[in-house]
Design a protein around this motif. Structure first.
Motif, PDB file in Angstrom:
ATOM      1  N   ILE A   1      24.930  78.330  45.204  1.00  0.00           N
ATOM      2  CA  ILE A   1      25.901  77.904  46.464  1.00  0.00           C
ATOM      3  C   ILE A   1      25.413  76.525  46.895  1.00  0.00           C
ATOM      4  O   ILE A   1      24.291  76.367  46.686  1.00  0.00           O
ATOM      5  N   ALA A   2      26.251  75.794  47.002  1.00  0.00           N
ATOM      6  CA  ALA A   2      26.143  74.392  47.104  1.00  0.00           C
ATOM      7  C   ALA A   2      25.259  74.172  48.379  1.00  0.00           C
ATOM      8  O   ALA A   2      25.145  74.911  49.448  1.00  0.00           O
ATOM      9  N   LEU A   3      24.065  73.042  48.264  1.00  0.00           N
ATOM     10  CA  LEU A   3      23.477  72.640  49.335  1.00  0.00           C
ATOM     11  C   LEU A   3      24.280  72.530  50.625  1.00  0.00           C
ATOM     12  O   LEU A   3      25.136  71.960  50.687  1.00  0.00           O
ATOM     13  N   HIS A   4      23.549  72.894  51.834  1.00  0.00           N
ATOM     14  CA  HIS A   4      24.150  72.790  53.002  1.00  0.00           C
ATOM     15  C   HIS A   4      23.319  72.886  54.150  1.00  0.00           C
ATOM     16  O   HIS A   4      22.166  73.381  54.094  1.00  0.00           O
ATOM     17  N   ASP A   5      23.763  72.198  55.186  1.00  0.00           N
ATOM     18  CA  ASP A   5      22.657  72.055  56.488  1.00  0.00           C
ATOM     19  C   ASP A   5      22.922  73.496  57.152  1.00  0.00           C
ATOM     20  O   ASP A   5      24.098  74.025  57.295  1.00  0.00           O
ATOM     21  N   ASN A   6      21.921  74.024  57.418  1.00  0.00           N
ATOM     22  CA  ASN A   6      22.078  75.842  58.082  1.00  0.00           C
ATOM     23  C   ASN A   6      21.450  75.659  59.507  1.00  0.00           C
ATOM     24  O   ASN A   6      21.024  76.544  59.887  1.00  0.00           O
ATOM     25  N   HIS A   7      21.594  74.470  60.003  1.00  0.00           N
ATOM     26  CA  HIS A   7      21.179  74.395  61.471  1.00  0.00           C
ATOM     27  C   HIS A   7      22.461  74.083  62.335  1.00  0.00           C
ATOM     28  O   HIS A   7      23.170  73.247  62.080  1.00  0.00           O
ATOM     29  N   ILE A   8      22.513  74.621  63.680  1.00  0.00           N
ATOM     30  CA  ILE A   8      23.436  74.324  64.583  1.00  0.00           C
ATOM     31  C   ILE A   8      22.845  73.334  65.510  1.00  0.00           C
ATOM     32  O   ILE A   8      21.834  73.332  66.019  1.00  0.00           O
ATOM     33  N   ARG A   9      23.341  72.002  65.688  1.00  0.00           N
ATOM     34  CA  ARG A   9      22.908  71.336  66.630  1.00  0.00           C
ATOM     35  C   ARG A   9      23.470  71.592  68.366  1.00  0.00           C
ATOM     36  O   ARG A   9      24.669  71.317  68.261  1.00  0.00           O
ATOM     37  N   LEU A  10      22.790  71.966  68.878  1.00  0.00           N
ATOM     38  CA  LEU A  10      23.545  72.133  70.396  1.00  0.00           C
ATOM     39  C   LEU A  10      23.593  71.050  71.163  1.00  0.00           C
ATOM     40  O   LEU A  10      22.584  70.020  71.211  1.00  0.00           O
ATOM     41  N   PRO A  11      24.723  70.823  71.858  1.00  0.00           N
ATOM     42  CA  PRO A  11      24.833  69.674  72.731  1.00  0.00           C
ATOM     43  C   PRO A  11      23.912  69.807  73.967  1.00  0.00           C
ATOM     44  O   PRO A  11      23.068  70.652  74.095  1.00  0.00           O
ATOM     45  N   GLU A  12      23.290  68.490  74.300  1.00  0.00           N
ATOM     46  CA  GLU A  12      22.553  68.527  75.499  1.00  0.00           C
ATOM     47  C   GLU A  12      23.035  69.004  76.931  1.00  0.00           C
ATOM     48  O   GLU A  12      22.431  69.513  77.808  1.00  0.00           O
ATOM     49  N   ARG A  13      24.392  68.806  77.059  1.00  0.00           N
ATOM     50  CA  ARG A  13      25.394  69.447  78.332  1.00  0.00           C
ATOM     51  C   ARG A  13      26.412  69.982  77.810  1.00  0.00           C
ATOM     52  O   ARG A  13      26.878  69.485  76.734  1.00  0.00           O
ATOM     53  N   TYR A  14      26.506  70.918  78.781  1.00  0.00           N
ATOM     54  CA  TYR A  14      27.832  71.685  78.436  1.00  0.00           C
ATOM     55  C   TYR A  14      28.764  71.667  79.439  1.00  0.00           C
ATOM     56  O   TYR A  14      28.439  71.589  80.661  1.00  0.00           O
ATOM     57  N   PRO A  15      30.188  71.733  79.355  1.00  0.00           N
ATOM     58  CA  PRO A  15      31.188  71.332  80.168  1.00  0.00           C
ATOM     59  C   PRO A  15      31.316  72.894  80.981  1.00  0.00           C
ATOM     60  O   PRO A  15      31.242  73.826  80.689  1.00  0.00           O
ATOM     61  N   THR A  16      32.132  72.512  82.204  1.00  0.00           N
ATOM     62  CA  THR A  16      32.426  73.696  82.873  1.00  0.00           C
ATOM     63  C   THR A  16      33.818  74.162  82.542  1.00  0.00           C
ATOM     64  O   THR A  16      34.334  75.085  83.221  1.00  0.00           O
ATOM     65  N   GLN A  17      34.584  73.297  81.580  1.00  0.00           N
ATOM     66  CA  GLN A  17      35.912  73.793  81.313  1.00  0.00           C
ATOM     67  C   GLN A  17      36.079  73.509  79.755  1.00  0.00           C
ATOM     68  O   GLN A  17      35.407  72.516  79.120  1.00  0.00           O
ATOM     69  N   ALA A  18      36.736  74.362  78.995  1.00  0.00           N
ATOM     70  CA  ALA A  18      36.899  74.091  77.655  1.00  0.00           C
ATOM     71  C   ALA A  18      38.288  74.549  77.148  1.00  0.00           C
ATOM     72  O   ALA A  18      38.645  75.484  77.674  1.00  0.00           O
ATOM     73  N   HIS A  19      38.917  73.880  76.356  1.00  0.00           N
ATOM     74  CA  HIS A  19      40.297  74.337  75.653  1.00  0.00           C
ATOM     75  C   HIS A  19      39.997  74.815  74.246  1.00  0.00           C
ATOM     76  O   HIS A  19      39.490  74.096  73.342  1.00  0.00           O
ATOM     77  N   ILE A  20      40.166  75.956  74.107  1.00  0.00           N
ATOM     78  CA  ILE A  20      39.859  76.711  72.597  1.00  0.00           C
ATOM     79  C   ILE A  20      41.010  76.829  71.987  1.00  0.00           C
ATOM     80  O   ILE A  20      42.211  77.161  72.671  1.00  0.00           O
ATOM     81  N   GLN A  21      41.072  77.110  70.861  1.00  0.00           N
ATOM     82  CA  GLN A  21      42.139  77.552  69.855  1.00  0.00           C
ATOM     83  C   GLN A  21      41.701  78.593  69.183  1.00  0.00           C
ATOM     84  O   GLN A  21      40.493  78.610  68.320  1.00  0.00           O
TER      85      GLN A  21
END
Length: 157
Positions: free
Chosen positions: A12-32
């Motif tokens: 399986i191809a080498l890949h980054d297996n970490h999620i980088r979390l943002p420093e701040r999180y919004p109070t609103q989000a538009h999702i699909q």
């Protein structure tokens, strides 16, 4: 990064297996919602017209807490977090997507149908905003093992 050998012996191809979390999180989000979202309540799958922000956030909380307990040893207070769910949000723009698969085990066709579309989530408490971000990889609802319940944040404010 890591390398794993599949059952057939091909790498399986080498890949980054970490999620980088943002420093701040919004109070609103538009999702699909990219794949059908199937949320069960009282023994039946909720239709696109029955989904609310509170239902969505409760499902997000349930999924997050289950995986956090099993894999991260996190024992967050579910009642305390659940009490933070509030706000009506903007009514989602969802449609029903019919999908089925054939189950070899059951020897019958089983439904994978659910809601897809876009949704503006508002008044997100910080903990839920972070869960929403992480949930992009966890998926929500029933049949996540088949890829259902996948969403992406397409805009955050």
């Amino acid at each position: 990064s890591f390398l794993t050998i599949s059952e057939r012996g091909s790498p399986i191809a080498l890949h980054d297996n970490h999620i980088r979390l943002p420093e701040r999180y919004p109070t609103q989000a538009h999702i699909q919602l990219l794949t059908p979202l199937r949320i069960r309540q009282k023994g039946r799958i909720l239709r696109e017209t029955e989904l609310t922000q509170a239902v969505f956030l409760r499902q997000l909380l349930r999924r997050y807490l289950t995986l956090a307990h099993l894999h991260w040893g996190n024992h967050a207070n579910a009642a305390e977090l659940s009490a933070q769910i509030g706000g009506q949000g903007v009514p989602p723009r969802l449609s029903w997507h019919e999908h089925r698969r054939f189950s070899n085990r059951q020897k019958q066709i089983t439904p994978l149908s659910g809601a897809i579309g876009t949704w503006q989530l508002t008044d997100l408490p910080p903990a839920f905003s972070q869960m929403l971000y992480i949930g992009q990889w966890l998926h929500l609802g029933k049949e996540t093992v088949f890829g259902n319940g996948q969403y992406r944040i397409i805009q955050a404010a």
